[in-house]
Design a protein around this motif. Structure first.
Motif, short mmCIF file in Angstrom:
data_model
loop_
_atom_site.label_atom_id
_atom_site.label_comp_id
_atom_site.label_asym_id
_atom_site.label_seq_id
_atom_site.Cartn_x
_atom_site.Cartn_y
_atom_site.Cartn_z
N ARG A 204 0.84 -1.21 0.00
CA ARG A 204 0.00 0.00 0.00
C ARG A 204 0.87 1.26 0.00
O ARG A 204 0.60 2.23 0.69
CB ARG A 204 -0.96 0.03 1.18
CG ARG A 204 -1.86 -1.17 1.27
CD ARG A 204 -2.85 -1.16 0.12
NE ARG A 204 -3.79 -2.27 0.23
CZ ARG A 204 -3.96 -3.17 -0.73
NH1 ARG A 204 -3.30 -3.08 -1.84
NH2 ARG A 204 -4.82 -4.13 -0.59
N ALA A 205 1.91 1.23 -0.81
CA ALA A 205 2.81 2.37 -0.93
C ALA A 205 2.26 3.44 -1.87
O ALA A 205 2.83 4.52 -1.96
CB ALA A 205 4.19 1.90 -1.42
N LEU A 206 1.19 3.11 -2.57
CA LEU A 206 0.60 4.03 -3.54
C LEU A 206 -0.85 4.30 -3.16
O LEU A 206 -1.62 3.37 -2.93
CB LEU A 206 0.68 3.44 -4.95
CG LEU A 206 2.09 3.08 -5.41
CD1 LEU A 206 2.04 2.24 -6.66
CD2 LEU A 206 2.90 4.34 -5.62
N GLU A 207 -1.19 5.58 -3.12
CA GLU A 207 -2.54 5.99 -2.73
C GLU A 207 -3.15 6.80 -3.87
O GLU A 207 -2.53 7.73 -4.39
CB GLU A 207 -2.44 6.85 -1.47
CG GLU A 207 -3.72 7.39 -0.96
CD GLU A 207 -3.50 8.27 0.28
OE1 GLU A 207 -4.41 9.01 0.62
OE2 GLU A 207 -2.40 8.23 0.86
N VAL A 208 -4.36 6.46 -4.25
CA VAL A 208 -5.05 7.17 -5.33
C VAL A 208 -5.80 8.36 -4.74
O VAL A 208 -6.56 8.21 -3.80
CB VAL A 208 -6.04 6.24 -6.06
CG1 VAL A 208 -6.83 7.01 -7.11
CG2 VAL A 208 -5.30 5.07 -6.68
N ASP A 209 -5.55 9.54 -5.29
CA ASP A 209 -6.23 10.77 -4.88
C ASP A 209 -7.07 11.24 -6.05
O ASP A 209 -6.55 11.65 -7.07
CB ASP A 209 -5.19 11.82 -4.49
CG ASP A 209 -5.84 13.12 -4.03
OD1 ASP A 209 -7.08 13.17 -3.90
OD2 ASP A 209 -5.09 14.09 -3.81
N ARG A 210 -8.38 11.15 -5.88
CA ARG A 210 -9.30 11.53 -6.96
C ARG A 210 -9.99 12.86 -6.70
O ARG A 210 -10.98 13.19 -7.33
CB ARG A 210 -10.37 10.45 -7.14
CG ARG A 210 -9.82 9.15 -7.60
CD ARG A 210 -10.94 8.14 -7.79
NE ARG A 210 -10.44 6.82 -7.99
CZ ARG A 210 -10.10 6.32 -9.17
NH1 ARG A 210 -10.21 7.04 -10.24
NH2 ARG A 210 -9.64 5.09 -9.27
N THR A 211 -9.48 13.64 -5.75
CA THR A 211 -10.11 14.94 -5.48
C THR A 211 -9.99 15.84 -6.69
O THR A 211 -9.11 15.67 -7.54
CB THR A 211 -9.45 15.63 -4.28
OG1 THR A 211 -8.09 15.87 -4.58
CG2 THR A 211 -9.58 14.78 -3.03
N SER A 212 -10.89 16.81 -6.77
CA SER A 212 -10.88 17.70 -7.93
C SER A 212 -9.57 18.46 -8.04
O SER A 212 -9.11 18.76 -9.13
CB SER A 212 -12.05 18.67 -7.88
OG SER A 212 -11.97 19.47 -6.72
N ALA A 213 -8.93 18.78 -6.93
CA ALA A 213 -7.65 19.50 -6.97
C ALA A 213 -6.54 18.64 -7.54
O ALA A 213 -5.54 19.15 -8.02
CB ALA A 213 -7.28 19.96 -5.57
N ALA A 214 -6.73 17.32 -7.50
CA ALA A 214 -5.69 16.42 -7.98
C ALA A 214 -5.82 16.10 -9.45
O ALA A 214 -4.96 15.46 -10.02
CB ALA A 214 -5.73 15.10 -7.19
#
Length: 81
Positions: free
Chosen positions: A57-67
């Motif tokens: 789990r070294a990679l995290e998906v960020d789907r926020t609009s700022a991203a």
């Protein structure tokens, strides 16, 4: 979309790279390079699959609009300085 990289968790399995070698860059020892990854539209499915394949789990998906990666939105419009 952005992939947040937690370098301290990476154990060098390279499963992310196996899923999407154009998105996930590794060093000579097989560890993910530091720095978050901006994912272009059209590559989001592969990036998500690569991130989810990491057993540490070294990679995290960020789907926020700022991203979201929107290079056209970053360009000044005609007449703006």
């Amino acid at each position: 979309m952005r992939i947040i990289v937690h370098n301290a968790k990476c154990q060098g399995h390279a499963r992310c790279w196996a899923q999407a070698p154009d998105i996930f860059k590794l060093d000579d020892n097989g560890y993910i390079l530091p720095g978050d990854i901006q994912v272009a539209e059209g590559e989001q499915l592969l990036a998500s699959q690569g991130a989810r394949s990491c057993p540490e789990r070294a990679l995290e998906v960020d789907r926020t609009s700022a991203a979201r990666f929107e290079p056209a939105a970053m360009q000044p419009r005609t007449g703006e300085a």
